[in-house]
Design a protein around this motif. Structure first.
Motif: not given
Length: 248
Positions: A185-207
Motif C-alpha cells: 500500500t501507500r500508507d504514509k504512517r510511521r511506527i512509533d517506539r513502543g507500538l504494540v501490533l500484530t503481524v498476520e499475513p493471510f497467504l493464499s494459492m489464489g484467494g
C-alpha cells in the motif's frame, strides 16, 4: 498501545506466553476424529487455568473461546461439531486478556497426510509472517510490512487476502492503528517506539478477499482457494521487534 514502562512489557509478555502456550497445547492435542468444539474446550480450560479471558468472547460475544477455521474457512471459524479429518488445514487463533493486557496469536496446522503444495504453503505462510516482523522497528514505515510480504508472495506465485489486516493491540483486542496492511500500500504512517501490533499475513494459492458466511462470523476466501495465517503480537523498539507471543 504504546509501551512506555517495563511493567507494561512484562504484562504483555505474560498474556503473550499464555495465548502461545494455549495454541501450542491445542495443536498438540489435535487429532483426526475430534471436533473443533472438543479442541476449543481444551483452549478454554487452559485460559481459565491461567486466569485469562478469551478476547473474542469478552469483546465481541464470539461463540467460542478460540477461533478454529478448517480448510475453506480462513478466519473466525466457530468451534462446533465439525470433525477434523486427515489432510485438513486447521487454523487456530487464540487471543486473550489478563490484568488489562491483550495478546493475539495464530497459526495454521496440518493434519497428516497433507499434499506437498499445502505443506509448502504452510512453510511459506510462516516465513511471510517472519518477513513482516523483520520490518517492524521504531521510526520505520508501516507500509514496509506489506511491501516486504508482497514481494515474497509475488516471487512464489501466491496471493494475499486483502481485507484481513494486522492491527494495534495491547489494551484492547483491536486498537490504533486499526488496519495495518500485509500487502503493498501507500500508507504514509510511521511506527512509533513502543507500538504494540500484530503481524498476520493471510497467504493464499489464489484467494484475494475474505467473505463472511451465513453464520455471521466465519470467513471464506474469494475466489475459493487454500489460505494460511500465521500471527504474532510484537512491540516495536529501536532495535527491531520484540515478539511477546512466545511459549514458555
Amino acid at each position: 498501545m504504546t509501551i512506555t514502562h517495563q511493567d507494561e512489557l512484562d504484562g504483555l509478555r505474560d498474556i503473550g506466553r499464555i495465548v502461545a502456550n494455549t495454541m501450542q497445547a491445542m495443536a498438540k492435542a489435535m487429532e483426526p476424529g475430534m471436533t473443533t468444539q472438543d479442541l476449543d474446550a481444551i483452549g478454554a480450560a487452559l485460559l481459565e487455568q491461567e486466569g485469562a479471558l478469551s478476547a473474542p468472547q469478552s469483546t465481541y460475544g464470539f461463540p467460542g473461546a478460540t477461533c478454529i477455521s478448517v480448510n475453506e474457512e480462513i478466519a473466525h471459524g466457530i468451534p462446533g461439531p465439525r470433525a477434523i479429518a486427515p489432510g485438513d488445514l486447521v487454523n487456530i487463533d487464540v487471543s486473550a486478556s489478563k490484568n488489562g493486557y491483550f495478546a493475539d496469536t495464530g497459526a495454521t496446522w496440518r493434519v497428516a497426510p497433507v499434499r506437498p503444495a499445502l505443506d509448502r504453503l504452510c512453510r511459506d505462510g510462516r516465513r511471510a509472517m517472519q518477513i513482516g516482523i523483520a520490518q517492524v522497528g521504531a521510526g520505520r514505515p508501516l507500509a514496509g510490512i506489506g511491501r516486504a510480504i508482497g514481494r515474497f508472495a509475488d516471487a512464489r506465485g501466491y496471493t494475499l487476502i486483502r481485507n484481513l489486516a494486522s492491527h494495534g493491540v495491547g489494551r484492547s483486542l483491536h486498537e490504533y492503528p486499526e488496519e495495518i496492511a500485509t500487502w503493498p500500500t501507500r500508507d504514509k504512517r510511521r511506527i512509533d517506539r513502543g507500538l504494540v501490533l500484530t503481524v498476520e499475513p493471510f497467504l493464499s494459492m489464489g484467494g484475494l478477499w475474505a467473505a463472511e458466511g451465513d453464520d455471521g462470523w466465519t470467513l471464506r476466501a474469494e475466489p475459493a482457494a487454500p489460505v494460511v495465517q500465521y500471527e504474532h503480537t510484537v512491540v516495536a523498539t529501536d532495535r527491531g521487534a520484540i515478539v511477546v507471543t512466545l511459549p514458555g
